[in-house]
Design a protein around this motif. Structure first.
Motif, PDB file in Angstrom:
ATOM      1  N   UNK A 250      21.703  27.736  18.561  1.00 51.50           N
ATOM      2  CA  UNK A 250      21.916  28.396  17.286  1.00 51.50           C
ATOM      3  C   UNK A 250      22.205  27.332  16.237  1.00 51.50           C
ATOM      4  N   UNK A 251      21.445  27.350  15.162  1.00 52.76           N
ATOM      5  CA  UNK A 251      21.651  26.338  14.124  1.00 52.76           C
ATOM      6  C   UNK A 251      23.005  26.486  13.435  1.00 52.76           C
ATOM      7  N   UNK A 253      26.358  26.623  14.009  1.00 51.94           N
ATOM      8  CA  UNK A 253      27.381  26.455  15.036  1.00 51.94           C
ATOM      9  C   UNK A 253      28.760  26.252  14.436  1.00 51.94           C
ATOM     10  N   UNK A 254      28.901  26.685  13.187  1.00 46.93           N
ATOM     11  CA  UNK A 254      30.163  26.489  12.488  1.00 46.93           C
ATOM     12  C   UNK A 254      31.355  27.056  13.263  1.00 46.93           C
ATOM     13  N   UNK A 257      32.287  24.983  16.166  1.00 45.05           N
ATOM     14  CA  UNK A 257      32.937  23.753  15.727  1.00 45.05           C
ATOM     15  C   UNK A 257      34.402  23.987  15.405  1.00 45.05           C
TER      16      UNK A 257
END
Lengths: 266, 199
Positions: A250-251, A253-254, A257
């Protein structure tokens, strides 16, 4: 606060349960979790780099200078032919009986009609190479990969790959054909090691230079490429979709993180 | 009974429309990638034009085909959020310049080669799809190249290229976050190094 903790626990539980066998490494895992030996690895990488710079690379460049692409193809095909017994064994161990037969057949045909394996006659007959080594066998048997590990001279590896490397080399027919004459045996096995080492280094020359020239951290770049490239071979009960999942990340990924940051701050 | 039936119908209709909204047009995505690679091979790599013209054409193609702003955000990972707007812009531009240089250097290796497209595979991300292709090699098995394409409206952009299972976005992310972590200069040092590399 409590809600957050619960969320983290839930998430880590989900991550544990969804992480099957060898595939599906999360993106953040790749550089933080799987390189537990980084300090040692970086030191060994440095040593290997110097060894390569002064010994292996000059040999490979010299080999490239004095040979034509045609000759190098013959050498590579002959070296690959020596691995057919290994492929036959491992195809068998993986339950691929037809492929195992093909590997044996290829070895017989190419060693004779193919002039000691220099020409791939069998491929022309519709029997292409069926590669299988101990690493893919162990992966199929669900043996875990272990941490990233730089071996002296041999370079990027993992515990499973290192064991496989040793097992693979024991299936070299040259090793067994000369076993009874200690003198010839040593000469043949050492020459084989040098020739295959130089030929392999030559064949990865361009991609190696490319990676080195365009990276700001060559060690991290090579680690990432190595781990992603081998991440594909999965356990026998893995489904097809799991194999693809490795790069279907998944782009955004905030959230992930944020959780890692919090864990670091605690 | 009738009411139940109506509800199922409504539900089915609802599911159908949301699925249609979320879906990406895989066929068009593949056509898009085919166009990009055709353009690259015919009009740039195999074209009989001076190198400077090749570089200019490639730069244009690269910027049109790839969503570098999107990729760049992912590549910086957790450091994207702490970066200042200036650092973000500088990073994206440095990353773009290095990529353009890196890929132009690969032209020669690509001469005489071509892509064979093998259909698409779905992605977990709703507006994205994987376009599969292989590149026949002189020796051994063909190389597997997968293109990750994102659709926004009727526009398509490449957001990742996966060569033999190695994702360019993940590779860059792994490398750059490792660099920032190990370097006291942080993002600024990374940007400087990237700029130096692309000169």
């Amino acid at each position: 606060m409590q809600k957050k903790v619960l969320f983290v626990v839930l998430l880590s539980f989900m991550m544990v349960t969804t992480t099957s066998c060898t595939t599906s490494r999360s993106v953040t895992d790749e550089h933080d979790q799987t390189d537990t030996l980084e300090a040692y690895n970086r030191a060994m990488f440095k040593f290997n780099y110097e060894f390569d710079k002064y010994i292996l690379k000059p040999l490979a460049e010299g080999y490239r200078d004095i040979t034509t692409p045609y000759i190098r193809r013959r050498v590579n095909t002959a070296l690959a032919n020596l691995k057919e017994p290994l492929y036959a064994t491992n195809n068998l161990l993986q339950g691929e009986f037809k492929d195992s037969g093909i590997s044996l057949f290829r070895f017989a045909v190419n060693s004779t009609l193919g002039l000691a394996g220099m020409y791939d006659v069998a491929e022309g007959w519709g029997f292409p190479r069926k590669q299988a080594g101990f690493d893919s066998t162990l992966a199929k048997w669900c043996v875990k990969d272990g941490p990233y590990l730089i071996l002296p001279i041999f370079g990027p590896s993992t515990p499973r790959a290192a064991v496989s490397l040793a097992l693979d080399s024991a299936f070299n027919p040259l090793y067994w054909a000369t076993y009874n004459d200690a003198n010839v045996h040593d000469k043949v096995t050492y020459s084989y090691a040098v020739v295959s080492g130089v030929a392999t280094r030559e064949s990865v020359m361009d991609i190696w230079n490319d990676l080195e020239r365009n990276s700001v951290d060559f060690y991290a770049a090579m680690r990432s490429a190595y781990l992603q490239n081998r991440g594909q071979s999965g356990c026998y009960n893995d489904t097809e979709s799991n194999a693809q999942a490795a790069y279907d990340f998944d782009f955004g990924v905030e959230d992930e993180d944020e959780i890692y940051n919090e864990m670091e701050n605690q | 009974m009738k009411k139940n039936f109506l509800m199922i119908l409504a539900l089915a209709l609802f599911m159908h429309t949301t699925a249609a909204q979320a879906a990406v047009d895989a066929q068009k995505a593949e056509t898009f990638v085919i166009q990009v690679t055709d353009n690259g091979i015919k009009d740039i790599i195999n074209a009989n034009i001076p190198q400077a013209e090749k570089d200019a054409r490639f730069k244009k193609l690269f910027n049109n085909a790839l969503d570098l702003d999107f990729i760049g955000q992912f590549v910086l990972g957790r450091y994207w959020r702490t970066a200042t707007p200036q650092q973000r812009t500088d990073f994206i531009e440095a990353y773009r310049a290095l990529n353009i240089k890196t890929w132009s250097q690969r032209f020669d290796e690509f001469k005489g080669k071509n892509f064979i497209f093998k259909g698409t595979s779905p992605s977990k991300s709703a507006n994205q799809v994987f376009v599969n292709s292989v590149v026949p090699m002189e020796q051994g098995e063909p190389a597997k190249v997968v293109w990750r394409v994102k659709q926004t409206g009727d526009k398509f952009k490449i957001v990742d290229i996966i060569i033999e299972n190695v994702s360019l976005a993940i590779s860059a992310r792994n490398e750059y976050t490792a660099y920032i972590k190990n370097n006291p200069g942080g993002i600024d040092a990374l940007i400087k190094d990237l700029q130096a590399k692309s000169k």
